[in-house]
Design a protein around this motif. Structure first.
Motif, PDB file in Angstrom:
ATOM      1  N   PHE A  66      -3.715  15.037   4.894  1.00  0.00           N
ATOM      2  CA  PHE A  66      -4.885  14.311   4.417  1.00  0.00           C
ATOM      3  C   PHE A  66      -4.503  13.489   3.201  1.00  0.00           C
ATOM      4  N   VAL A  67      -5.393  12.597   2.820  1.00  0.00           N
ATOM      5  CA  VAL A  67      -5.142  11.711   1.693  1.00  0.00           C
ATOM      6  C   VAL A  67      -6.338  11.755   0.754  1.00  0.00           C
TER       7      VAL A  67
ATOM      8  N   ARG B 289       0.878  -1.173   0.000  1.00  0.00           N
ATOM      9  CA  ARG B 289       0.000   0.000   0.000  1.00  0.00           C
ATOM     10  C   ARG B 289       0.907   1.212   0.000  1.00  0.00           C
ATOM     11  N   ILE B 290       0.710   2.103  -0.960  1.00  0.00           N
ATOM     12  CA  ILE B 290       1.552   3.284  -1.076  1.00  0.00           C
ATOM     13  C   ILE B 290       0.689   4.541  -1.028  1.00  0.00           C
ATOM     14  N   PHE B 291       1.080   5.478  -0.180  1.00  0.00           N
ATOM     15  CA  PHE B 291       0.514   6.817  -0.178  1.00  0.00           C
ATOM     16  C   PHE B 291       1.563   7.716  -0.825  1.00  0.00           C
TER      17      PHE B 291
ATOM     18  N   LEU C  75      -2.614  -2.673   5.919  1.00  0.00           N
ATOM     19  CA  LEU C  75      -1.597  -1.792   5.356  1.00  0.00           C
ATOM     20  C   LEU C  75      -2.118  -0.372   5.182  1.00  0.00           C
ATOM     21  N   THR C  76      -3.401  -0.249   4.835  1.00  0.00           N
ATOM     22  CA  THR C  76      -3.994   1.088   4.691  1.00  0.00           C
ATOM     23  C   THR C  76      -4.003   1.812   6.033  1.00  0.00           C
TER      24      THR C  76
ATOM     25  N   LEU D 271      -2.155   5.346   7.225  1.00  0.00           N
ATOM     26  CA  LEU D 271      -2.847   6.454   7.891  1.00  0.00           C
ATOM     27  C   LEU D 271      -2.162   6.809   9.204  1.00  0.00           C
ATOM     28  N   ASP D 272      -1.731   5.801   9.934  1.00  0.00           N
ATOM     29  CA  ASP D 272      -1.041   6.039  11.204  1.00  0.00           C
ATOM     30  C   ASP D 272       0.280   6.777  11.010  1.00  0.00           C
TER      31      ASP D 272
END
Length: 272
Positions: free
Chosen positions: A101-102, A51-53, A88-89, A93-94
């Motif tokens: 924000f995302v 999971r990538i932000f 993973l999401t 977020l953590d």
């Protein structure tokens, strides 16, 4: 340590023709907005889920907002149903800091999952189709609401990076300044100018000139997806011939500022 190549292998196992190591480096390693948030799961020295932000920056005219775009979420078929996407999401977020924000553009398959994890639906943005053989009314634009819009400020440097993904793009310039970025697509056998980015202060005169330029090139339709933009306003208020065609694009956010209104175009989406 997990390598770039391991992520590329996972993405190409999950997504059809995702890309090579150079595409990964363009998208993530060389991201000029800053460091991404990356979470993953490894089993037997293989990345089985990720999971990538993707790091991003938006502005409202007064301040900059550090934010992220939730991008490639991939899990091998053999490891689905174990809650890895959720785990993973939440870990991503953590890792975000206070005030971050995302946002992202989930397809219909993942939209409901995003909502369950706390995302808010901003809008399902319908594609606008505008024939270049068109008449435009001269009626005044609707008065602006005065609400500050949050959006990406695309400098020449950022555009140079964003448009270096191996696809062919074209620029419509006025007096040496880029006003519209588009690519040529074939939709149902019709040549279409797929507009992905426009200048925030695009004018009706420039839109008309753009249509004339496209007609001379044998392009007879414009497709545009945008939210709270001058281009969308010009089309909705002035184009006598326009219609929606195709599935809308879901735009969702998590932890965005209250009452925020966004200016979004397809150049903001990771899959341009």
């Amino acid at each position: 340590m997990v390598t770039e190549g391991q992520f590329v292998k996972l993405f190409n196992q999950v997504f059809n023709d995702w890309g090579d190591i150079h595409f990964f480096q363009w998208k993530y390693t060389n991201n000029p907005f800053g460091d991404n948030i990356v979470q993953y799961s490894v089993e037997d020295d293989q990345v089985v889920s990720s999971r990538i932000f993707m790091r991003w920056t938006m502005h409202d005219g007064e301040q900059a907002f550090r934010c992220y775009q939730a991008t490639d979420a991939a899990t091998l078929a053999s490891h689905r149903g174990k809650g890895l996407f959720k785990t993973l999401t939440l870990a991503c977020l953590d890792q975000m800091e206070e005030g971050d924000f995302v946002f992202n553009f989930p397809n219909q398959n993942s939209f409901a999952t995003n909502i369950k994890l706390g995302w808010k639906s901003v809008e399902n943005i319908r594609p606008l189709i505008v024939p270049t053989v068109n008449l435009f009314t001269g009626k005044p634009k609707e008065a602006a609401s005065g609400v500050q819009l949050i959006g990406t400020q695309w400098s020449d440097e950022l555009l140079q990076w964003r448009l270096a993904n191996g696809k062919a793009y074209h620029a419509f310039n006025v007096d040496g300044q880029r006003r519209i970025t588009y690519r040529l697509q074939s939709v149902k056998g019709l040549n279409v100018a797929d507009v992905i980015q426009t200048h925030p202060e695009l004018t009706l005169a420039e839109l008309k000139r753009f249509c004339r330029t496209l007609r001379r090139q044998g392009i007879f339709a414009i497709r545009y997806i945008g939210l709270n933009t001058a281009m969308r306003s010009l089309i909705e208020n002035h184009a006598l011939i326009k219609f929606h065609y195709g599935s809308g694009v879901n735009f969702v956010t998590n932890r965005a500022p209250e009452a925020a209104q966004f200016r979004i175009e397809m150049i903001d989406a990771d899959y341009i």
